[in-house]
Enzyme design. Structure first.
Site, PDB file in Angstrom:
ATOM      1  N   LYS A  72     -45.845  -1.856   2.917  1.00  9.29           N
ATOM      2  CA  LYS A  72     -44.640  -0.835   2.546  1.00  9.29           C
ATOM      3  C   LYS A  72     -44.977   1.182   3.383  1.00  9.29           C
ATOM      4  O   LYS A  72     -46.404   1.020   2.392  1.00  9.29           O
ATOM      5  CB  LYS A  72     -44.208  -0.233   1.612  1.00  9.29           C
ATOM      6  CG  LYS A  72     -42.777  -0.305   1.381  1.00  9.29           C
ATOM      7  CD  LYS A  72     -41.864  -0.766   2.109  1.00  9.29           C
ATOM      8  CE  LYS A  72     -40.485   0.047   2.208  1.00  9.29           C
ATOM      9  NZ  LYS A  72     -40.374   1.622   3.531  1.00  9.29           N
ATOM     10  N   LYS A  96     -49.534   1.974  -5.264  1.00 12.52           N
ATOM     11  CA  LYS A  96     -47.746   2.612  -5.997  1.00 12.52           C
ATOM     12  C   LYS A  96     -46.381   1.344  -5.568  1.00 12.52           C
ATOM     13  O   LYS A  96     -46.066   1.792  -6.742  1.00 12.52           O
ATOM     14  CB  LYS A  96     -47.269   3.780  -4.833  1.00 12.52           C
ATOM     15  CG  LYS A  96     -46.273   4.490  -5.500  1.00 12.52           C
ATOM     16  CD  LYS A  96     -45.632   5.679  -4.197  1.00 12.52           C
ATOM     17  CE  LYS A  96     -46.923   7.426  -4.274  1.00 12.52           C
ATOM     18  NZ  LYS A  96     -45.889   7.841  -3.382  1.00 12.52           N
ATOM     19  N   LYS A 108     -49.283   2.602   6.524  1.00 13.36           N
ATOM     20  CA  LYS A 108     -48.711   3.839   6.679  1.00 13.36           C
ATOM     21  C   LYS A 108     -49.271   4.180   8.286  1.00 13.36           C
ATOM     22  O   LYS A 108     -49.240   3.213   8.834  1.00 13.36           O
ATOM     23  CB  LYS A 108     -49.674   4.813   5.899  1.00 13.36           C
ATOM     24  CG  LYS A 108     -49.242   6.695   5.729  1.00 13.36           C
ATOM     25  CD  LYS A 108     -48.176   6.566   5.012  1.00 13.36           C
ATOM     26  CE  LYS A 108     -47.446   7.597   4.499  1.00 13.36           C
ATOM     27  NZ  LYS A 108     -46.696   7.957   3.118  1.00 13.36           N
TER      28      LYS A 108
HETATM   29  P1  NAD Z   1     -40.028  19.188   2.026  1.00 10.89           P
HETATM   30  O1  NAD Z   1     -40.917  19.585   3.336  1.00 10.89           O
HETATM   31  O2  NAD Z   1     -38.843  18.591   2.159  1.00 10.89           O
HETATM   32  O3  NAD Z   1     -40.185  20.713   0.884  1.00 10.89           O
HETATM   33  C1  NAD Z   1     -41.295  21.138   0.499  1.00 10.89           C
HETATM   34  C2  NAD Z   1     -41.333  22.515   0.147  1.00 10.89           C
HETATM   35  O4  NAD Z   1     -42.801  22.568  -0.053  1.00 10.89           O
HETATM   36  C3  NAD Z   1     -40.427  23.459   0.268  1.00 10.89           C
HETATM   37  O5  NAD Z   1     -40.167  23.983  -0.180  1.00 10.89           O
HETATM   38  C4  NAD Z   1     -41.364  24.184   1.415  1.00 10.89           C
HETATM   39  O6  NAD Z   1     -41.755  25.873   1.365  1.00 10.89           O
HETATM   40  C5  NAD Z   1     -42.670  24.524   0.154  1.00 10.89           C
HETATM   41  N1  NAD Z   1     -44.047  24.762   0.381  1.00 10.89           N
HETATM   42  C6  NAD Z   1     -44.385  24.764   1.366  1.00 10.89           C
HETATM   43  N2  NAD Z   1     -45.995  25.304   1.489  1.00 10.89           N
HETATM   44  C7  NAD Z   1     -46.028  26.012   0.524  1.00 10.89           C
HETATM   45  C8  NAD Z   1     -47.358  27.219  -0.160  1.00 10.89           C
HETATM   46  N3  NAD Z   1     -47.861  26.753   0.697  1.00 10.89           N
HETATM   47  N4  NAD Z   1     -46.655  27.432  -1.481  1.00 10.89           N
HETATM   48  C9  NAD Z   1     -45.434  27.009  -1.714  1.00 10.89           C
HETATM   49  N5  NAD Z   1     -44.863  26.391  -1.445  1.00 10.89           N
HETATM   50  C10 NAD Z   1     -44.961  25.767  -0.698  1.00 10.89           C
HETATM   51  O7  NAD Z   1     -41.201  18.021   1.643  1.00 10.89           O
HETATM   52  P2  NAD Z   1     -40.340  16.911   0.280  1.00 10.89           P
HETATM   53  O8  NAD Z   1     -40.186  16.110   0.621  1.00 10.89           O
HETATM   54  O9  NAD Z   1     -39.914  18.220  -0.878  1.00 10.89           O
HETATM   55  O10 NAD Z   1     -42.168  16.645  -0.233  1.00 10.89           O
HETATM   56  C11 NAD Z   1     -42.769  17.511  -1.129  1.00 10.89           C
HETATM   57  C12 NAD Z   1     -43.740  16.653  -1.650  1.00 10.89           C
HETATM   58  O11 NAD Z   1     -43.874  15.598  -2.032  1.00 10.89           O
HETATM   59  C13 NAD Z   1     -45.031  16.624  -0.515  1.00 10.89           C
HETATM   60  O12 NAD Z   1     -46.132  16.323  -1.150  1.00 10.89           O
HETATM   61  C14 NAD Z   1     -44.360  14.939  -0.501  1.00 10.89           C
HETATM   62  O13 NAD Z   1     -45.607  14.233   0.344  1.00 10.89           O
HETATM   63  C15 NAD Z   1     -43.568  14.577  -2.124  1.00 10.89           C
HETATM   64  N6  NAD Z   1     -43.575  13.428  -1.673  1.00 10.89           N
HETATM   65  C16 NAD Z   1     -41.927  13.754  -1.316  1.00 10.89           C
HETATM   66  C17 NAD Z   1     -41.359  12.027  -1.204  1.00 10.89           C
HETATM   67  C18 NAD Z   1     -39.991  12.303  -0.322  1.00 10.89           C
HETATM   68  O14 NAD Z   1     -39.359  11.164  -0.741  1.00 10.89           O
HETATM   69  N7  NAD Z   1     -40.074  13.151   0.015  1.00 10.89           N
HETATM   70  C19 NAD Z   1     -42.232  10.965  -1.466  1.00 10.89           C
HETATM   71  C20 NAD Z   1     -43.131  10.699  -2.476  1.00 10.89           C
HETATM   72  C21 NAD Z   1     -43.562  12.234  -2.495  1.00 10.89           C
END
Ligand code: NAD
Length: 414
Positions: A72, A96, A108
């Site tokens: 997954k 995880k 992945k």
């Molecule tokens: P996203 O792209 O929707 O949002 C990312 C946010 O971070 C945006 O607001 C962007 O402006 C901000 N950002 C980018 N660079 C930045 C910086 N230098 N300083 C401060 N803010 C900054 O991404 P997401 O889906 O919200 O994911 C965020 C994190 O969570 C990632 O690390 C991702 O791997 C992790 N994650 C997401 C999911 C999911 O279901 N979306 C699941 C597990 C982990």
């Protein structure tokens, strides 16, 4: 392009495994199977561009481990994706899915493109091309992809369609993160934030929420929904930020106002700093605020050796993947800063992906209430097990999570 060693291992995973071995957190015999990815697929396939020219697309799929069930893990489209990164992410998925008790292994995928360089029709050909290359090695009981960086429900639907053409039958459970109309689960869009929220409700169950100050880095999918959930539950969200910078208000920000400014109406994709709410601060300032809870929800590596001594939060929940670098973690520990590790904190997304797979296999459609109550049950159960092992074995929460995950995989091998 890759040395033999790179092709059979993953450097960062080895560092983690070696540390566990050294510190006797897990017995070395239990780690043997985790030292090498089970299967690596690597392809360079041609696609036709809209102008008639041909492009060669480099793509990967790594199944790190399948002792607990089918692989997954998401597929990301990014110009910097390489085999080492995909392998490391597949290793993290292995731990995880195990720590939250899912019947999945870890995998992945990656496509080495900048999606902005391609039209919609070209992205469709790339998505279908990916499946044509790897379809024999994916499937509901083999390896189940999902969206990741720069991939979305539309891409998942193209991939599902291509897979079904190749196998000749309807197979919705081959891929998750589909749109609800195409067999996706309700609740998937907010599931990562929701999982983190349930954990925080447990962490702060004995506190008056209006006294709990929170700073959130990142106002994307994960950060913005979590900010809204915490606001609705009465927490004092004093700071939020995005890539342009952050905003701060000591008494708590009006999160609905920022949400509608950033995501509502004509202002779509506005930065939080242009919403007329709070005082503008930098991302560095946000990370160093004296708050009860700091939530990195943007990027990896934001808490590192350079800034770790300035972190004043009492606790950190890692909603982003890997926001704390290894060399900073020890200092946080010395400063008594509690860390809720990413393996658990952001597992809500993969838990609801599992629900999607399950609903597709059993031809069920759960309502949102059922999705969220099942998510809560699973994530709180994992949280409690991690707390118990941490206490019993005197480990921090990350090491306790590793220990549980690895022992579960080891048991499945017998
Ligand atoms: P996203 O792209 O929707 O949002 C990312 C946010 O971070 C945006 O607001 C962007 O402006 C901000 N950002 C980018 N660079 C930045 C910086 N230098 N300083 C401060 N803010 C900054 O991404 P997401 O889906 O919200 O994911 C965020 C994190 O969570 C990632 O690390 C991702 O791997 C992790 N994650 C997401 C999911 C999911 O279901 N979306 C699941 C597990 C982990």
């Amino acid at each position: 392009m890759y040395s033999d060693d790179e092709l059979i291992t993953c450097k960062k995973c080895r560092v983690e495994i070696d540390k566990m071995e050294e510190k006797n957190i897990v017995s070395p015999k239990n780690l043997k199977r985790l030292k090498h990815p089970r299967r690596i697929l690597y392809a360079n396939f041609p696609i036709k561009k809209d102008n008639g020219e041909t492009d060669i697309i480099t793509a990967f799929r790594v199944l790190y481990n399948d002792d607990l069930g089918p692989g997954k893990g998401g597929i990301r489209f990014h110009q910097d994706v390489d085999l080492d990164e995909v392998t490391e992410l597949a290793f993290i998925m292995t731990l995880k899915t195990s720590v939250v008790g899912l019947p999945f292994g870890g995998a992945k995928g990656g496509v080495r493109i900048n999606p902005r360089d391609y039209s919609e029709t070209e992205l469709e050909r790339i998505s279908r091309g990916y499946i044509k290359e790897f379809w024999k090695y994916i499937g509901p009981q083999e390896d189940v992809p999902a969206p990741d960086v720069n991939t979305n429900p539309q891409i998942m639907s193209w991939m599902r369609d291509e897979y079904e053409k190749l196998v000749g039958e309807k197979t919705p459970a081959v891929i998750t993160g589909k749109s609800v109309e195409d067999g996706g689960s309700l609740g998937r869009d907010k599931s990562t934030s929701m999982g983190g929220f349930y954990i925080l409700q447990e962490e702060f169950k004995n506190r008056d929420k209006s006294d709990v100050s929170v700073a959130i880095q990142g106002f994307g999918n994960v950060g913005s929904h979590l900010a809204q959930m915490l606001f609705d539950a009465g927490y004092k969200v004093v700071a939020v930020s995005d890539r342009e910078g952050g905003v701060y208000k000591e008494d708590g920000l009006d999160i609905p106002k920022i949400m509608s400014c950033v995501y509502g109406g004509d202002n779509k994709n506005e930065s939080v700093i242009n919403c007329g709410e709070g005082e503008v601060i930098s991302n560095k300032d946000l990370l160093e605020l004296d708050v009860d809870l700091l939530v990195p929800a943007a990027l990896g590596g934001v808490i590192n050796r350079e800034n770790v001594s300035d972190i004043k939060a009492n606790a950190i929940i890692e909603m982003a993947n890997g926001p704390i670098l290894v060399n900073a973690e020890k200092i946080l520990k010395d400063n008594n800063i509690r860390v809720i590790p990413d393996l658990l904190a952001n597992s809500g997304g993969v838990i609801v992906s599992y629900f999607e797979w399950y609903q597709n296999l059993h031809d069920e459609k759960w309502d949102l209430e059922k999705v969220n109550s099942q998510l809560k049950e699973r994530i709180i159960d994992a949280y409690n097990r991690i707390i118990d092992v941490a206490k019993k074995d005197d480990l921090d929460l990350r090491k306790a999570a590793y220990k549980i995950a690895i022992e579960r995989i080891n048991q499945a091998q017998k």
